[in-house]
Design a protein around this motif. Structure first.
Motif: not given
Length: 200
Positions: A125, A140, A146
């Motif tokens: 990230f 990401a 996520a």
């Protein structure tokens, strides 16, 4: 590798419904003008990048209206839930690298976003910090990772970044440039000082 996806999150520009914290400090008319001008400038700047650009509008019922969103950039709704749920869903829907930026960062440039995507080469990230404890970008390397993040974050607070980082567990995190988002009068006035030719 799949082409990166870049989402711009934006609320419909309506008096009394968006940029409410800013409106309390500078008035609804000036806040609305800033919101519209900043979104238009952001889309112009980011439309020419090496990514697929998508405008994620809210509310969903208005997200696809050409009258409300005059830019030719593809649009989709943000969906239901708090900001964390909406961002996690958008990130998870993308194939390959993905990032989300806000529509209230007047200093954003393509180079900032390119650097953030490059940082994902060594991280899961990436975040672009803002000085108020939040962030102007989250990305990401693999969007599907996520799905379960951003839970329990105190949004619109000085704890937004810290809470988001805590939700990631042991994921590898990189940081991009620090930029101001304009949510309150102080940020608006700093922006005006940097942009003397801009009037409210």
């Amino acid at each position: 590798m799949n082409r990166p996806t870049l989402y711009v999150f934006a609320k419909q520009a309506r008096r009394g419904r968006a940029k409410t914290r800013l409106a309390r400090g500078i008035g609804e008319t000036a806040a609305l003008a800033f919101q519209r001008a900043c979104l238009a400038a952001t889309l112009r700047e980011l439309a020419r990048g090496p990514w697929r650009l998508v405008l994620c509008g809210a509310p969903d019922a208005a997200a696809r209206s050409r009258r409300l969103w005059p830019s030719p950039v593809p649009r989709r709704g943000q969906g239901r839930g708090d900001l964390g749920a909406r961002m996690a869903r958008a990130l998870a829907a993308a194939r390959g690298p993905v990032a989300i930026v806000g529509s209230d960062i007047p200093d954003i440039r393509r180079a900032h976003v390119r650097a953030a995507f490059a940082a994902l080469g060594g991280a899961d990230f990436v975040f672009g910090r803002s000085r108020d404890g939040g962030y102007w970008l989250v990305g990401a390397r693999i969007g599907a990772r996520a799905r379960r993040v951003f839970r329990g974050v105190r949004w619109s607070s000085a704890h937004a970044l810290a809470g988001s980082l805590a939700s990631l567990g042991r994921a590898r995190v990189a940081f991009a440039a620090t930029l101001d988002d304009v949510d309150e009068r102080a940020g608006y006035e700093r922006w005006l000082r940097r942009s003397p030719s801009v009037s409210s």
